[in-house]
Design a protein around this motif. Structure first.
Motif: not given
Length: 214
Positions: A59, A96, A99-100, A145, A148-149, A152-153, A156
């Motif tokens: 991160r 990821y 983050y997860f 949440s 949101n990721e 973002n993925l 990215d």
């Protein structure tokens, strides 16, 4: 219009690779995120320390740098030589998952302590408590949440062009350089926008269903 039809096949080929990276990352990193979040709560200090260091590194450093390090760095260090696609998927999964894991950790901590105590009274072991008591509540709590990721993925995945992988972004860049026009970039942007809109709708639908059943 004729020009758009000419470059569309190459962009669609790039889109296939982009979606491949996206889905593989999501399928692998979500369950790994749950496992790592549980490791963060382990009674073993060494395991907690290792997972916290891993999450901090993933991160705290740019994903672009991580891609370059995995693809070029492992080869230069004579550790292993990974093909481009495998290197990208490995990097995205590692990133990821971290983050997860943090998202799931927050969800687990949000479950009231009294529910764990109640599960013990009912004779449930730790695995049963997590499976039947904690996990359904965690999934409902963390879904915004996670959504949101997921978005973002999608965006990215455009970073994989840095190591020459033929994704959507690279396909557009090649067309722009060849034809000296920004139309391919406009189409690439439209594809990414469409993908984010589709997955936003899907994630909101999942949230609504969870709110209905949980």
């Amino acid at each position: 219009m004729h020009y758009i039809l000419e470059i569309l096949p190459s962009l669609l080929d790039g889109l296939k690779l982009t979606l491949g990276v996206f889905f593989l990352t999501l399928i692998i990193s979500l369950p790994l995120g749950v496992i790592v979040s549980m490791a963060q709560r382990s009674r073993f200090f060494a395991l907690r320390w290792i997972t916290n260091i891993y999450i901090t590194i993933m991160r705290g450093t740019p994903l672009l740098l991580q891609i370059v390090f995995v693809y070029y760095g492992l080869s230069l260090a004579n550790i292993t030589v990974l093909p481009r696609f495998e290197a990208v998927v490995l990097t995205f999964v590692l990133n990821y998952t971290a983050y997860f894991a943090e998202i799931f950790r927050g969800g687990i901590q949000a479950v009231p302590a009294g529910q764990y105590a109640g599960a013990r009274v009912l004779g449930m072991n730790k695995l049963q408590t997590f499976r039947y008591i904690a996990l359904p509540q965690v999934i409902k709590t963390v879904m915004p949440s996670v959504g949101n990721e997921v978005i973002n993925l999608v965006k990215d995945t455009s970073l994989v062009y840095v190591i020459g992988l033929g994704d959507l972004m690279r396909a557009g860049t090649i067309d722009v350089a060849r034809d000296v026009t920004l139309i391919p970039y406009l189409l690439v942007g439209a594809f990414y926008l469409l993908l984010t809109m589709i997955f936003t709708v899907i994630m909101r639908y999942i949230e609504k269903r969870l709110n209905y059943y949980c």
